[in-house]
Enzyme design. Sequence first.
Site, PDB file in Angstrom:
ATOM      1  N   GLU A 173       4.170   8.785  -4.114  1.00 15.49           N
ATOM      2  CA  GLU A 173       4.885   8.353  -2.904  1.00 15.49           C
ATOM      3  C   GLU A 173       6.091   7.237  -3.380  1.00 15.49           C
ATOM      4  OE1 GLU A 173       2.450   7.755   0.462  1.00 15.49           O
ATOM      5  OE2 GLU A 173       1.392   9.607   0.423  1.00 15.49           O
ATOM      6  N   GLU A 231       0.953  -1.182   0.035  1.00 20.40           N
ATOM      7  CA  GLU A 231      -0.057   0.164   0.023  1.00 20.40           C
ATOM      8  C   GLU A 231       0.770   1.163   0.099  1.00 20.40           C
ATOM      9  OE1 GLU A 231      -2.409   0.693   3.336  1.00 20.40           O
ATOM     10  OE2 GLU A 231      -1.269  -0.252   4.637  1.00 20.40           O
TER      11      GLU A 231
END
Length: 642
Positions: A451, A442
């Site tokens: 990210e 995740e």
Amino acid sequence: MPLGERGGWERSESRYCGVETDFSDDVPSLLSFNISTGGFDYVLAPLMNPSYRPSLVEGKGSDTQVLPVSGSDLVLSPSQWSSHVVGKISSWIDLDSEDEVLRMDSETTLKQEIAWATHLSLQACLLPTPKGTSCANYARCVNQVLQGLTNLQLWLRVPLVKSDGDSTDATSEDLTDSWEQWNSFRLLCEHDSKLSVALDVMSTLPSETSLGRWMGESIRAAIISTNSFLTNARGYPCLSKRHQKLIAGFFDHAVQVVVSGKPVHNLPKASDSNTEGTQRHPLRSYLDYVAYLFQKMEPLPEQERIELGYRDFLQAPLQPLMDNLEAQTYETFERDSIKYIQYQRAVAKALVDRVPDEKASELTTVLMVVGAGRGPLVRASLQAAEETNRKLKVYAVEKNPNAVVTLHNLVKMEGWEGIVTIISCDMRFWNASEKADILVSELLGSFGDNELSPECLDGAQRFLKPDGISIPSSYTSFIQPVTASKLYNDVKAHKDLAHFETPYVVKLHSVARLAPSQSVFTFTHPNFSTKAHNQRYKKLNFNLPSDAGSALVHGFAGYFDSVLYKDVHLGIEPTTATPNMFSWFPIFFPLRKPVEVHPGSPLEVHFWRCCGSSKVWYEWSVSSPTPTPMHNTNGRSYWVGL
């Protein structure tokens, strides 16, 4: 008194309702009648006698003349002036008149009235609507005033009109789109955050898409004339369905309603006086109807109430690769049960595809959770194995030593010692002792890849079997142009370039989405291609709906959508967003200089994802209808560290 108490709305500015009044030199009586008797929260009242003209008193002992204001500052307490009076600047002023005497009188009066309002500590003043097509001198004088203000807000009165064949208004023959008037005024005033708009809501409304663009503007008040109300079967005032929907939208955006005009409904005689026998306020039935609309609002869901403080609040995106997350951040993400339900569904489907029923008891699937955090994906994977009766061996890889402590405690507490192996290491540098069937992560940000999920998974896929499954298997970023006056002003307040070249995570609320979102970058995993790289470039063209009118683009809202496995998806792109999921707010890419866009003239946008040896960054620009400078060249203002 406020319009009512509604779940989640009790803190909203929109629960206050004002009334527009004529000039009165007896302000205490004016307040008593409209607030104590009438039930309104404040008056929108002229501060100066409307017959006053500076040129008529000059030379007649003008140094001994007293300004004909509505009364001494002592007739009310400072808190009454501040809470219950919004000043109304004289409506006769015309700073762009050809008549020089009128023009000079207007400038003098405007400045005198603002000075008086500041002396009274008023919170806001209403500026009259610009008279003609040009408002340059008016805006110049207002801009001069704005430079000296600290607490006083100025509301520019603008009629809510846009002629598109079927929605012209009798009062606005020469005004085709009042947004243009507001836009030129605020641009001349340098987008000052102390300048807002007060919309005069007419009996006829522009199209839905045209109204939508106002929701990204800085609207403080909606002034509704009694003439705009219809009459219900019992003879009481009510509003059309479209007006009701608009007012509900205003309530949701902290816009206050002001009732204006004379009563035009002949109400049943019984309602002329209240229970004490005193005279009822002539506009009380209009206030009651506005209160009814406010109380009819749906209570805010619990999660929405928690997030109220985050609405339109700029946050720097996380740097999870460079920085270790704190316990509080983990806890927020872990509360998002919907996300982990989706992951559990994806793992369950992958396990069933990987191991047929007849081999379920003998085959053990190797599953690696890369970026395990405090273990929510480990738990979801084990629950999926239990649900499908599949055997599982789990490696939990986590680089944050603080989270590893929690993981060890979790494994001990749950009795997972024989199933879960914890690896305290960065996934990019770990050498696995065996290959995985399924890789679960995740690592997604609000913009999908922001990210560094691509870089992390590229580094981790070396310990995935050639036919192994990655969850997620792909993700795509999306952008759409928005009007976001508040966000733009918040970025501008930093007075530097770097903040205009930083994308922010933000719970978008007071924004107008000007065109449907379009996809930008897609990444697929695993990607065993030898020529694979993570640099990307995309050119996009957006078109405003033809009936929307022009709009100002302050930047771009960014989202993502990901395929976890086959038909199980997760995302925040508005048209396909996973319901009730709160782990990600959208991302906002600001523009240093807002771009005005017209229907029929496409907005051409360019986005780059750039990769260096130690960082990844985005660059963006607009090339049409007006070119903007390139934003964030070489990642000079914002980057994500590898």
